[in-house]
Write a protein that holds these residues in place. Structure first.
Motif, PDB file in Angstrom:
ATOM      1  N   ILE A  19       0.977  -1.368  -0.072  1.00 37.23           N
ATOM      2  CA  ILE A  19      -0.019  -0.017  -0.107  1.00 37.23           C
ATOM      3  C   ILE A  19       0.860   1.140  -0.099  1.00 37.23           C
ATOM      4  O   ILE A  19       1.694   1.401   0.857  1.00 37.23           O
ATOM      5  N   THR A  20       0.769   2.149  -0.898  1.00 33.09           N
ATOM      6  CA  THR A  20       1.342   3.415  -0.939  1.00 33.09           C
ATOM      7  C   THR A  20       0.296   4.627  -0.719  1.00 33.09           C
ATOM      8  O   THR A  20      -0.577   4.635  -1.683  1.00 33.09           O
ATOM      9  N   THR A  21       0.634   5.355   0.288  1.00 37.17           N
ATOM     10  CA  THR A  21      -0.261   6.555   0.476  1.00 37.17           C
ATOM     11  C   THR A  21       0.451   7.739   0.359  1.00 37.17           C
ATOM     12  O   THR A  21       1.676   7.773   0.606  1.00 37.17           O
ATOM     13  N   GLU A  22      -0.132   8.411  -0.800  1.00 38.31           N
ATOM     14  CA  GLU A  22       0.802   9.503  -1.504  1.00 38.31           C
ATOM     15  C   GLU A  22       0.190  10.739  -1.251  1.00 38.31           C
ATOM     16  O   GLU A  22      -1.225  11.000  -1.520  1.00 38.31           O
ATOM     17  N   ILE A  23       0.633  12.107  -0.942  1.00 41.63           N
ATOM     18  CA  ILE A  23       0.086  13.481  -1.058  1.00 41.63           C
ATOM     19  C   ILE A  23       1.152  14.279  -1.860  1.00 41.63           C
ATOM     20  O   ILE A  23       2.504  14.314  -1.485  1.00 41.63           O
ATOM     21  N   ASP A  24       0.646  14.863  -3.110  1.00 43.74           N
ATOM     22  CA  ASP A  24       1.451  15.622  -3.754  1.00 43.74           C
ATOM     23  C   ASP A  24       2.135  16.642  -3.086  1.00 43.74           C
ATOM     24  O   ASP A  24       1.648  17.448  -2.135  1.00 43.74           O
ATOM     25  N   GLY A  25       3.430  16.969  -3.421  1.00 41.12           N
ATOM     26  CA  GLY A  25       4.503  17.617  -2.630  1.00 41.12           C
ATOM     27  C   GLY A  25       4.799  17.234  -1.120  1.00 41.12           C
ATOM     28  O   GLY A  25       5.586  18.119  -0.636  1.00 41.12           O
ATOM     29  N   ILE A  26       4.328  16.424  -0.593  1.00 42.22           N
ATOM     30  CA  ILE A  26       4.645  16.071   0.627  1.00 42.22           C
ATOM     31  C   ILE A  26       5.436  14.558   0.595  1.00 42.22           C
ATOM     32  O   ILE A  26       6.472  14.631   1.229  1.00 42.22           O
ATOM     33  N   GLY A  27       4.901  13.489  -0.204  1.00 43.15           N
ATOM     34  CA  GLY A  27       5.686  12.396  -0.329  1.00 43.15           C
ATOM     35  C   GLY A  27       4.935  11.144  -0.447  1.00 43.15           C
ATOM     36  O   GLY A  27       3.746  11.155  -0.529  1.00 43.15           O
TER      37      GLY A  27
END
Length: 261
Positions: free
Chosen positions: A231-239
């Motif tokens: 599982i990859t949780t991703e937030i633009d500009g954060i990581g």
């Protein structure tokens, strides 16, 4: 700038992260490859505040209306886990799912903070994946200990991005991928209670301290998970935060649920 906590060469280090995210730079200038380190949660200690139903679409997904005031519960530090760590998926957890969340790190003591000044108290941001197990849930409004305080149930990281490097935290895209397939997508603009409101609310009755975390909730898009899922949780500009689910046997837990001595 991006900051990380890592384990390397038998010690724990604070480090900054190169622009490509592949090299960690220690305080003494030594550079360490990502492949040689173990990622730790980028913050330690402090109080962990978590928001329930803070996205209206997620509340509707669970057949609830959005709350009239923030629904906040606390988590213990044992629940945190670093990037690329492994989380247990119990054998009876057929309704275990991810929750991609923007995490806010408090930078200085905050008490009775006005909404307009709230960002002055933020040190930075990171990504959280606050797993939930629906079978264990007793109350959607106040999740119980078995749901939200399990060891390693909340991966965090990989790093902290300084507040000044995030121009508008209320306009960030969140997404979750399971085994490379996108299953969740939303935007922080859809929070019911935005970051300044949360800081104003919490600081109105208690002091927030440096290192405290506020997990701001997750948008809609619940998909149940299985052992072996990545599982990859991703937030633009954060990581992008990656985590692996494993079964009871991997954690040396037999069918009766008790760890092997």
């Amino acid at each position: 700038m991006r900051h990380a906590r890592i384990a390397w060469s038998g010690a724990i280090h604070n480090a900054t992260v190169s622009d490509d995210g592949q090299t960690l730079i220690l305080a003494d200038g030594r550079q360490v490859a990502e492949t040689d380190i173990v990622w730790l949660p980028p913050v330690e200690g402090g109080t962990i505040f978590a928001l329930g139903l803070n996205y209206a679409d997620h509340a509707a997904e669970l057949a609830f209306k959005a709350p009239d005031e923030p629904l906040v519960f606390l988590k213990g530090p044992n629940s945190l886990l670093g990037h690329k760590g492994t989380t247990r998926r119990p054998a009876d957890a057929n309704q275990m799912h991810y929750e991609c969340e923007l995490a806010v790190i408090i930078g200085r003591p905050a008490r009775n903070v006005a909404r307009a000044e709230a960002y002055d108290y933020v040190a930075g941001y990171t990504v959280a994946n606050d797993y939930a197990i629906r079978e264990y849930l007793e109350n959607y409004y106040r999740p119980n200990l078995r749901v939200k305080n399990r060891d390693g149930c909340t991966p965090l990281g990989p790093w902290i991005v300084d507040c000044d490097d995030v121009p508008d935290p209320m306009a960030l895209t969140l997404r979750t991928l399971v085994n490379g397939r996108e299953v969740q997508k939303g935007t922080t603009a859809d929070m019911v209670f935005d970051i300044p409101t949360l800081i104003e609310y919490l600081s109105s009755f208690m002091t927030l301290h440096p290192g405290d975390l506020i997990l701001t909730g997750t948008p809609h898009g619940v998909v149940y998970l299985n052992p072996g899922d990545v599982i990859t949780t991703e937030i633009d500009g954060i990581g992008a935060l990656t985590n692996i689910l494993a079964d009871d046997q991997t954690f040396n837990i037999p069918a009766n649920g008790s760890p092997v001595p």
